[in-house]
Design a protein around this motif. Structure first.
Motif, PDB file in Angstrom:
ATOM      1  N   GLU A 206       1.180  -0.921   0.131  1.00 39.71           N
ATOM      2  CA  GLU A 206       0.099  -0.117  -0.133  1.00 39.71           C
ATOM      3  C   GLU A 206       0.904   1.010   0.285  1.00 39.71           C
ATOM      4  O   GLU A 206       0.831   2.326  -0.836  1.00 39.71           O
TER       5      GLU A 206
ATOM      6  N   ALA B 233       0.621   3.808  -2.647  1.00 40.37           N
ATOM      7  CA  ALA B 233       0.694   5.452  -2.638  1.00 40.37           C
ATOM      8  C   ALA B 233       1.404   5.863  -3.315  1.00 40.37           C
ATOM      9  O   ALA B 233       1.670   7.445  -3.487  1.00 40.37           O
TER      10      ALA B 233
ATOM     11  N   ARG C  76       2.451  12.524  -6.659  1.00 46.18           N
ATOM     12  CA  ARG C  76       2.322  12.282  -4.847  1.00 46.18           C
ATOM     13  C   ARG C  76       3.161  12.234  -4.069  1.00 46.18           C
ATOM     14  O   ARG C  76       3.128  12.777  -2.783  1.00 46.18           O
TER      15      ARG C  76
ATOM     16  N   LYS D 180      -8.307  14.604  -4.035  1.00 41.45           N
ATOM     17  CA  LYS D 180      -8.059  13.320  -3.482  1.00 41.45           C
ATOM     18  C   LYS D 180      -6.715  12.421  -3.733  1.00 41.45           C
ATOM     19  O   LYS D 180      -6.257  11.521  -3.258  1.00 41.45           O
TER      20      LYS D 180
ATOM     21  N   ASP E 193      -5.771  12.270   0.035  1.00 43.23           N
ATOM     22  CA  ASP E 193      -6.824  11.200   0.593  1.00 43.23           C
ATOM     23  C   ASP E 193      -5.652  10.343   0.517  1.00 43.23           C
ATOM     24  O   ASP E 193      -6.185   9.273   1.413  1.00 43.23           O
ATOM     25  N   ARG E 194      -5.253   9.794  -0.932  1.00 43.01           N
ATOM     26  CA  ARG E 194      -4.499   8.420  -0.946  1.00 43.01           C
ATOM     27  C   ARG E 194      -3.064   8.360   0.101  1.00 43.01           C
ATOM     28  O   ARG E 194      -2.961   7.447   0.541  1.00 43.01           O
TER      29      ARG E 194
END
Length: 181
Positions: free
Chosen positions: A19, A23, A29, A53, A56-57
């Motif tokens: 994860e 991400a 990001r 968005k 949020d990730r």
């Protein structure tokens, strides 16, 4: 999806490491995360100019928290959990500060609390460095920062206040004390 991921209380999700990698795989990001990591005090949400968005990730992956005062703050403890997931965590002292204080930690968590004395004072001074000077913190903010490294948050919050390293007013506002290291 809640913005504040501290409520997850450092639980280890079976897919934590993948994860995290997922991400951070997106260049946009990664750039925003790098900016957040580069600030010890966090970056005001308004200054990031990033799509919700995207943030949020980062929050969902446990990499970033949004504090009550609207700052995005990086969570370093998430990496020790990912390393443990793959059996790659370092054995032995992994704590901050001088060697004697670092020896009190395992995998970034405090596991040995010294009795009153010079070593305990050093430990508290190292913990106080987690708080920026000139910034106010709510009790929840203090708890969140301390919970990344200690189990008994209330006790260590009290120790920091009792030793003059954090000061507190009657409405639950905390700040770094004048006599801190």
């Amino acid at each position: 999806m809640p913005w504040n991921s501290r409520d997850r209380r450092e639980s280890v999700h079976p897919m934590l490491a993948p994860e995290l990698l997922s991400a951070l795989a997106d260049p946009q990001r990664l750039q925003v995360y790098g900016r957040i990591c580069g600030s010890a005090e966090g970056v005001p949400l308004a200054d990031l100019d990033a799509p919700r968005k995207l943030l949020d990730r980062l929050v969902a992956a446990g990499l970033v928290d949004l504090t009550e005062d609207g700052r995005c703050v990086a969570r370093a403890a998430v990496y020790s959990h990912a390393l443990r997931e793959f059996g790659l965590a370092r054995k032995g002292p992994t704590g901050p500060g001088p060697a004697a204080v670092a020896a009190l930690f395992r995998d970034g968590r405090l596991v040995d609390v010294p009795r009153e004395g010079a070593l305990r004072r050093q430990l508290l001074e190292v913990l106080a460095e987690r708080f920026a000077e000139g910034r106010d913190y709510t009790e929840k903010d203090v708890g969140g920062l301390l919970s990344e490294v200690v189990d008994d948050v209330a006790a260590f919050r009290r120790y920091l206040v009792d030793h003059g390293l954090l000061e507190r007013d009657n409405v639950g506002r905390y700040w770094r004390g004048q006599h801190s290291a």
